[in-house]
Design a protein around this motif. Structure first.
Motif, PDB file in Angstrom:
ATOM      1  N   ILE A 193       0.815  -1.222   0.000  1.00 39.20           N
ATOM      2  CA  ILE A 193       0.000   0.000   0.000  1.00 39.20           C
ATOM      3  C   ILE A 193       0.848   1.271   0.000  1.00 39.20           C
ATOM      4  O   ILE A 193       0.594   2.192  -0.789  1.00 39.20           O
ATOM      5  CB  ILE A 193      -0.985  -0.017   1.185  1.00 39.20           C
ATOM      6  CG1 ILE A 193      -2.030  -1.124   0.981  1.00 39.20           C
ATOM      7  CG2 ILE A 193      -1.674   1.342   1.346  1.00 39.20           C
ATOM      8  CD1 ILE A 193      -2.970  -1.315   2.157  1.00 39.20           C
ATOM      9  N   PRO A 194       1.899   1.389   0.838  1.00 36.96           N
ATOM     10  CA  PRO A 194       2.662   2.644   0.841  1.00 36.96           C
ATOM     11  C   PRO A 194       3.284   2.988  -0.509  1.00 36.96           C
ATOM     12  O   PRO A 194       3.190   4.131  -0.970  1.00 36.96           O
ATOM     13  CB  PRO A 194       3.746   2.392   1.902  1.00 36.96           C
ATOM     14  CG  PRO A 194       3.167   1.355   2.789  1.00 36.96           C
ATOM     15  CD  PRO A 194       2.357   0.475   1.895  1.00 36.96           C
ATOM     16  N   VAL A 201       2.420   1.913  -3.512  1.00 36.99           N
ATOM     17  CA  VAL A 201       1.383   2.179  -4.516  1.00 36.99           C
ATOM     18  C   VAL A 201       0.815   3.580  -4.341  1.00 36.99           C
ATOM     19  O   VAL A 201       0.606   4.321  -5.313  1.00 36.99           O
ATOM     20  CB  VAL A 201       0.261   1.119  -4.425  1.00 36.99           C
ATOM     21  CG1 VAL A 201      -0.929   1.524  -5.291  1.00 36.99           C
ATOM     22  CG2 VAL A 201       0.780  -0.250  -4.867  1.00 36.99           C
ATOM     23  N   LEU A 202       0.564   3.989  -3.093  1.00 31.33           N
ATOM     24  CA  LEU A 202       0.039   5.334  -2.840  1.00 31.33           C
ATOM     25  C   LEU A 202       1.046   6.406  -3.255  1.00 31.33           C
ATOM     26  O   LEU A 202       0.669   7.447  -3.805  1.00 31.33           O
ATOM     27  CB  LEU A 202      -0.312   5.483  -1.356  1.00 31.33           C
ATOM     28  CG  LEU A 202      -1.536   4.696  -0.864  1.00 31.33           C
ATOM     29  CD1 LEU A 202      -1.716   4.894   0.641  1.00 31.33           C
ATOM     30  CD2 LEU A 202      -2.783   5.144  -1.612  1.00 31.33           C
ATOM     31  N   LEU A 203       2.326   6.139  -2.986  1.00 35.71           N
ATOM     32  CA  LEU A 203       3.349   7.130  -3.342  1.00 35.71           C
ATOM     33  C   LEU A 203       3.459   7.270  -4.861  1.00 35.71           C
ATOM     34  O   LEU A 203       3.555   8.381  -5.392  1.00 35.71           O
ATOM     35  CB  LEU A 203       4.694   6.730  -2.749  1.00 35.71           C
ATOM     36  CG  LEU A 203       5.824   7.754  -2.859  1.00 35.71           C
ATOM     37  CD1 LEU A 203       5.422   9.067  -2.206  1.00 35.71           C
ATOM     38  CD2 LEU A 203       7.096   7.221  -2.217  1.00 35.71           C
ATOM     39  N   ALA A 221       1.097   6.621  -7.031  1.00 33.44           N
ATOM     40  CA  ALA A 221      -0.131   7.278  -7.487  1.00 33.44           C
ATOM     41  C   ALA A 221      -0.067   8.779  -7.227  1.00 33.44           C
ATOM     42  O   ALA A 221      -0.501   9.591  -8.057  1.00 33.44           O
ATOM     43  CB  ALA A 221      -1.343   6.668  -6.786  1.00 33.44           C
ATOM     44  N   GLY A 222       0.487   9.157  -6.079  1.00 33.92           N
ATOM     45  CA  GLY A 222       0.573  10.578  -5.757  1.00 33.92           C
ATOM     46  C   GLY A 222       1.506  11.337  -6.684  1.00 33.92           C
ATOM     47  O   GLY A 222       1.192  12.443  -7.138  1.00 33.92           O
ATOM     48  N   GLY A 232       5.541  12.517   0.895  1.00 34.12           N
ATOM     49  CA  GLY A 232       5.082  11.135   1.004  1.00 34.12           C
ATOM     50  C   GLY A 232       6.150  10.211   1.560  1.00 34.12           C
ATOM     51  O   GLY A 232       5.865   9.337   2.395  1.00 34.12           O
TER      52      GLY A 232
END
Length: 432
Positions: free
Chosen positions: A224-225, A227-229, A231-232, A254
């Motif tokens: 998750i970390p 992937v979120l980074l 995406a951001g 991030g």
């Protein structure tokens, strides 16, 4: 006469580099000698204005921020978490955990921007695990050497920023243009691992355990970390919410949040990451400053214009020109790092590329892929040095293990030429 001047300046450059002079200072010295010897202009004013202009460009501010982001993440548990999250999903795929090298490098490349950092970070966690489980050394090191180069291609890429500044091409479009080629290369690498594993099933150790779907989903929380980074950073650029520089700021924030959440954000790590990024940026900035001044000097001498005209007289088609340039960069990569290769050649080659009708955006990605190939060719293949430091193996041995991935990158270049939309399609869909 022009060829004589070019040969003289190249000889001076090689002499300075062989003597151990810093690349940036060598570029400035050659520019000064070229202007003093072959133009009526004084180098002083031009040097001051050009170096200041190259160092104060707004687009260049993305570079230290992405470097800092990569340095912060290098000191977190991100690579270890990626291994935990990916391994259960690869149990039934031929090659099994060998694919963690490739997918792990692909994911980490999307938040590091550096080939060496990607190779070292994934290698530190993956190689001991693969060795412990009995995977063949040739495939473990080969996949890591090849996939580690994705740090240059998958955005945010440091070398793309350098090319964008040198060639005046949108860095945001270069970033987005590298996404599909990066996925293509990762798919080619994984395809080779599948084929090799099917041909040599006895060399792949059996899976220790079989994880059920619930277990795989639980393991995926470790992804998750990252992937979120990703995406951001990339999502903000693609949707037009942020420029490349602003996205770099998002990435730094991030990465600090991830580091704090993993409890690796302490005073010593923070300072080490900041100083590491500062040292690396200062080195790159000096090279860019020297390149900008050398570009000015060669413009006054007229070398780029004359070289472009000379190449035009050879009657090379765009395809043949790219073949020649590809071979040239691979050979050059045996002696120089990727950033130096780009800044040393752009001033001379860009007018030639434009005269041949080749899209500078497409050419930027082409250059990055070819420089990737040079990362795993001796004697100055940076990924080879990284793996030698991790394993103690000879560079020639690691280079032999990496040869299939070199050939796959050559195939990728052919595919990108045959299907240029792989590079240009996504940038054409960008908002803003």
């Amino acid at each position: 006469m022009d060829l004589t001047i070019a040969a003289l300046l190249i000889g001076l450059m090689l002499l300075f580099l062989a003597g151990g002079l810093w690349i940036g200072l060598a570029l400035i010295a050659v520019g000064v000698m070229g202007m003093l010897g072959f133009t009526p202009r004084s180098p002083g004013d031009g040097m001051a204005v050009t170096i200041w202009g190259s160092g104060s460009a707004w687009t260049l501010t993305a570079l230290p921020l992405f470097l800092w982001m990569g340095e912060i993440l290098f000191r977190t548990k991100l690579s270890e978490d990626m291994f935990k999250g990916l391994a259960p999903w690869l149990e039934r795929l031929p090659g099994r955990l060998l694919h963690t090298n490739i997918i792990g490098c692909t994911l980490f490349a999307a938040v590091s921007g550096s080939s060496a950092a990607t190779c070292a970070t994934i290698g530190k966690i993956a190689l001991p695990e693969l060795t412990r489980r009995g995977y063949p050394e040739s495939m473990a090191l080969g996949t890591l050497a090849g996939a580690g180069t994705l740090g240059l291609l998958i955005p945010p890429s440091i070398i793309m920023i350098v090319y964008g500044v040198s060639a005046d091409v949108s860095i945001a479009k270069l970033f987005i243009g590298g996404v599909l080629p990066g996925i293509l290369l990762a798919a080619l690498f994984m395809g080779w691992v599948v084929i090799w594993s099917l041909l040599n099933p006895e060399k792949i150790p059996p899976a220790d355990i079989r994880t059920n779907l619930a277990g795989k989903l639980r393991a995926s929380r470790h992804l998750i970390p990252v992937v979120l980074l990703i995406a951001g950073v990339l999502g903000s650029i693609y949707t037009g919410v942020a420029t490349a520089t602003e996205a770099a700021g998002i990435g730094v924030v991030g990465s600090l949040i991830i580091s704090a959440a993993q409890r690796t954000l302490n005073r010593s790590n923070f300072i080490a990451a900041l100083m590491g990024a500062t040292r690396l940026y200062c080195m790159i900035a000096l090279i860019l400053a020297g390149s900008a001044f050398l570009t000015l000097a060669m413009g006054y001498i007229g070398l780029p214009r004359h070289l472009a005209a000379w190449i035009g007289t050879l009657g090379l088609s765009p395809g043949m020109l790219l073949v020649v340039l590809g071979i040239f960069y691979v050979v050059l990569g045996c002696f120089l790092d990727g950033i130096s290769m780009v800044v040393l050649t752009m001033a001379v080659l860009l007018p030639t590329i434009q005269a041949a009708g080749i899209d500078p955006l497409w050419f930027g990605i082409f250059i990055v892929v070819v420089v990737e190939m040079a990362q795993i060719t001796p004697p100055v293949g940076f990924n080879l040095f990284v793996l030698q430091g991790l394993t103690g193996r000879q560079i020639t041995t690691i280079a032999r293990y990496a040869m299939p991935y070199f050939m796959l990158m050559a195939l990728a270049v052919v595919l990108l030429y045959a299907f240029p939309g792989l590079i240009t399609w996504l940038p054409g869909k960008m908002i803003g």
